[in-house]
Design a protein around this motif. Structure first.
Motif, mmCIF file in Angstrom:
data_model
loop_
_atom_site.group_PDB
_atom_site.id
_atom_site.type_symbol
_atom_site.label_atom_id
_atom_site.label_comp_id
_atom_site.label_asym_id
_atom_site.label_seq_id
_atom_site.Cartn_x
_atom_site.Cartn_y
_atom_site.Cartn_z
ATOM 1 N N LYS A 23 96.928 71.842 53.395
ATOM 2 C CA LYS A 23 96.148 72.230 52.212
ATOM 3 C C LYS A 23 95.786 71.007 51.368
ATOM 4 C CE LYS A 23 97.935 76.949 51.795
ATOM 5 N NZ LYS A 23 98.800 77.875 51.007
ATOM 6 N N ASP A 24 96.678 70.009 51.367
ATOM 7 C CA ASP A 24 96.427 68.832 50.541
ATOM 8 C C ASP A 24 95.537 67.810 51.239
ATOM 9 O OD1 ASP A 24 97.332 67.214 48.048
ATOM 10 O OD2 ASP A 24 97.679 65.837 49.734
ATOM 11 N N SER A 25 95.600 67.773 52.564
ATOM 12 C CA SER A 25 94.894 66.728 53.308
ATOM 13 C C SER A 25 93.458 67.130 53.635
ATOM 14 C CB SER A 25 95.645 66.417 54.601
ATOM 15 O OG SER A 25 94.964 65.443 55.346
ATOM 16 N N ASP A 26 92.578 66.133 53.636
ATOM 17 C CA ASP A 26 91.195 66.330 54.065
ATOM 18 C C ASP A 26 91.032 65.995 55.540
ATOM 19 O OD1 ASP A 26 90.409 67.030 51.491
ATOM 20 O OD2 ASP A 26 90.075 64.932 50.919
ATOM 21 N N GLU A 27 92.108 65.500 56.158
ATOM 22 C CA GLU A 27 92.037 65.090 57.550
ATOM 23 C C GLU A 27 92.408 66.240 58.483
ATOM 24 O OE1 GLU A 27 90.966 62.138 58.427
ATOM 25 O OE2 GLU A 27 90.746 61.572 56.318
ATOM 26 N N GLN A 28 91.797 66.255 59.646
ATOM 27 C CA GLN A 28 92.139 67.265 60.640
ATOM 28 C C GLN A 28 93.507 66.987 61.248
ATOM 29 O OE1 GLN A 28 89.390 67.550 63.918
ATOM 30 N NE2 GLN A 28 90.354 69.398 64.755
ATOM 31 N N ILE A 42 102.820 60.292 45.417
ATOM 32 C CA ILE A 42 102.471 61.497 44.661
ATOM 33 C C ILE A 42 103.133 62.728 45.276
ATOM 34 C CG2 ILE A 42 100.570 62.945 43.854
ATOM 35 C CD1 ILE A 42 98.760 60.444 44.332
ATOM 36 N N PRO A 43 103.943 63.464 44.511
ATOM 37 C CA PRO A 43 104.497 64.725 45.035
ATOM 38 C C PRO A 43 103.406 65.787 45.097
ATOM 39 C CG PRO A 43 105.175 64.393 42.753
ATOM 40 C CD PRO A 43 104.437 63.157 43.155
ATOM 41 N N VAL A 44 103.200 66.346 46.263
ATOM 42 C CA VAL A 44 102.117 67.320 46.424
ATOM 43 C C VAL A 44 102.641 68.732 46.683
ATOM 44 C CG1 VAL A 44 100.447 65.624 47.223
ATOM 45 C CG2 VAL A 44 101.906 66.792 48.894
ATOM 46 N N GLY A 45 103.940 68.876 46.839
ATOM 47 C CA GLY A 45 104.490 70.208 47.064
ATOM 48 C C GLY A 45 105.977 70.173 47.336
ATOM 49 N N HIS A 46 106.634 71.283 47.054
ATOM 50 C CA HIS A 46 108.077 71.385 47.262
ATOM 51 C C HIS A 46 108.407 72.735 47.902
ATOM 52 C CE1 HIS A 46 108.684 67.920 44.567
ATOM 53 N NE2 HIS A 46 107.802 68.511 43.752
ATOM 54 N N THR A 47 109.455 72.726 48.694
ATOM 55 C CA THR A 47 110.058 73.970 49.169
ATOM 56 C C THR A 47 111.455 74.033 48.558
ATOM 57 O OG1 THR A 47 111.016 72.967 51.156
ATOM 58 C CG2 THR A 47 108.758 73.796 51.323
ATOM 59 N N ALA A 48 112.235 74.966 49.000
ATOM 60 C CA ALA A 48 113.577 75.097 48.422
ATOM 61 C C ALA A 48 114.403 73.830 48.596
ATOM 62 C CB ALA A 48 114.299 76.283 49.069
ATOM 63 N N ASN A 49 114.243 73.131 49.736
ATOM 64 C CA ASN A 49 115.079 71.968 50.023
ATOM 65 C C ASN A 49 114.313 70.698 50.368
ATOM 66 O OD1 ASN A 49 117.823 73.351 50.047
ATOM 67 N ND2 ASN A 49 116.762 74.551 51.613
ATOM 68 N N ARG A 50 112.994 70.750 50.451
ATOM 69 C CA ARG A 50 112.209 69.588 50.848
ATOM 70 C C ARG A 50 111.088 69.301 49.846
ATOM 71 N NH1 ARG A 50 115.887 69.646 53.901
ATOM 72 N NH2 ARG A 50 115.955 69.065 56.120
ATOM 73 N N SER A 51 110.734 68.020 49.790
ATOM 74 C CA SER A 51 109.600 67.582 48.973
ATOM 75 C C SER A 51 108.616 66.840 49.861
ATOM 76 C CB SER A 51 110.069 66.658 47.844
ATOM 77 O OG SER A 51 110.862 67.367 46.912
ATOM 78 N N VAL A 52 107.331 67.044 49.603
ATOM 79 C CA VAL A 52 106.277 66.375 50.354
ATOM 80 C C VAL A 52 105.570 65.398 49.417
ATOM 81 C CG1 VAL A 52 104.181 66.658 51.726
ATOM 82 C CG2 VAL A 52 105.966 68.424 51.785
ATOM 83 N N TYR A 53 105.491 64.130 49.836
ATOM 84 C CA TYR A 53 104.848 63.094 49.036
ATOM 85 C C TYR A 53 103.639 62.539 49.783
ATOM 86 C CZ TYR A 53 108.952 63.090 46.025
ATOM 87 O OH TYR A 53 109.952 63.466 45.164
ATOM 88 N N ARG A 54 102.598 62.186 49.010
ATOM 89 C CA ARG A 54 101.391 61.610 49.594
ATOM 90 C C ARG A 54 101.242 60.161 49.154
ATOM 91 N NH1 ARG A 54 97.478 64.494 47.335
ATOM 92 N NH2 ARG A 54 96.761 62.873 45.915
ATOM 93 N N TYR A 55 100.880 59.334 50.135
ATOM 94 C CA TYR A 55 100.532 57.946 49.830
ATOM 95 C C TYR A 55 99.025 57.784 50.011
ATOM 96 C CZ TYR A 55 99.916 52.933 50.416
ATOM 97 O OH TYR A 55 99.480 51.645 50.291
#
Length: 296
Positions: free
Chosen positions: A156-161, A259-272
């Motif tokens: 959802k965050d990425s513009d790349e396929q 940049i933090p772009v989303g979190h779940t209960a136990n994980r975080s997703v960061y974008r560079y």
């Protein structure tokens, strides 16, 4: 078992490996008792079937000296446990159980008692998969629900396929099974090697292998110079990192500006934010398929 190292464990490596392989069960020990039983009470044909393989295994695979010597010629750390697959543990134990019941049961009552005793032995020697309660599958993919959430966040965050990701060990192994459209910065063998043998300072500095820097930070929790780490992200074209929430590495990633772009209960997703992005394209085999179709 893939985290064990022969150089560190020495002659105790095989015992640690067996412990990991058995996961607290005693079926390898039962297999040893079965081999002794067949050697003492078995018929000639039974001995010919089961004993040669078992004796060879005791002299080689289960010999504490064997992995130490073998490791001098081949790196056995990640693969040694596969030797255990050669031994017919379940087949031998099942054969011995049936043999005992028919050989020593003179009547139905005695046969029932012996069968119940054997069932108790098998039950206590193993582990019940639902001992901590039954947890139903959250999805049809047989994957942790959070993994699917993480993949959704990335797409959802990425513009790349085909976005490229560096994740902690368990997620790195599972993402490649669930979502092939997410590219991984480090492959399975690189990750296992980093966990098994570590990533030393020389490997981190190596210009020809920037993946080592990603493995040091995400895989082993090492904080490094910001510019050195960001260069590794640029050179490997890695845009997303998945780490445990509230971990030191999560704090480190935020400190260096990811940049933090989303979190779940136990994980975080960061974008560079990559300065230059290299597009990834799948190989087009249409021409090959058409040629094959014409010559059928």
């Amino acid at each position: 078992m893939q985290t064990l190292n022969v150089n560190d464990a020495g002659f105790s490596y095989i015992f640690k490996c067996v412990g990991y392989y058995g996961e607290g069960t005693l079926y390898l020990l039962l297999y040893l008792f079965v081999i002794i039983f067949i050697a003492v009470k078995g018929e000639k044909r039974e001995r010919l079937i089961f004993l040669p393989q078992a004796v060879t295994g005791l002299l080689t695979v289960f010999n504490p000296v064997f992995p130490v010597v073998l490791n001098r010629f081949f790196d056995v750390n990640k693969e040694y446990y596969r030797f255990f697959w050669m031994f017919p543990v379940i087949t031998a134990v099942s054969f011995a159980a049936v043999n005992i019941v028919f050989r020593f049961s003179k009547n139905m009552v005695r046969g029932t008692v012996i069968s119940l005793i054997l069932l108790c032995i098998f039950g206590t020697a193993g582990s019940f998969i639902y001992e901590n309660g039954y947890s139903g599958n959250t999805n049809i993919y047989q994957m942790p629900g959070e993994l699917l959430q993480v993949c959704d966040i990335i797409h959802k965050d990425s513009d790349e396929q085909f976005p490229k990701v560096m994740a902690e060990y368990d997620y790195n192994m599972q993402i490649r099974q669930y979502d092939a459209s997410i590219l991984l910065a480090c492959d399975r063998e690189q990750y296992i090697d980093a966990i098994t043998n570590g990533v030393d300072s020389e490997a981190i500095r190596a210009e020809e292998n920037y993946e080592n820097r990603l493995l040091a930070v995400v895989g082993r929790g090492v904080r490094m110079d910001e510019e050195a780490f960001k260069k590794a992200l640029e050179e490997t074209d890695t845009e997303y990192l998945v780490v445990t929430r509230d971990s030191d590495i999560a704090d480190y990633l935020e400190e260096i500006g990811l940049i933090p772009v989303g979190h779940t209960a136990n994980r975080s997703v960061y974008r560079y934010e990559l300065k230059e992005h290299e597009d990834f394209e799948l190989a087009d085999y249409t021409g090959v398929w058409e040629m094959q179709r014409l010559f059928k």
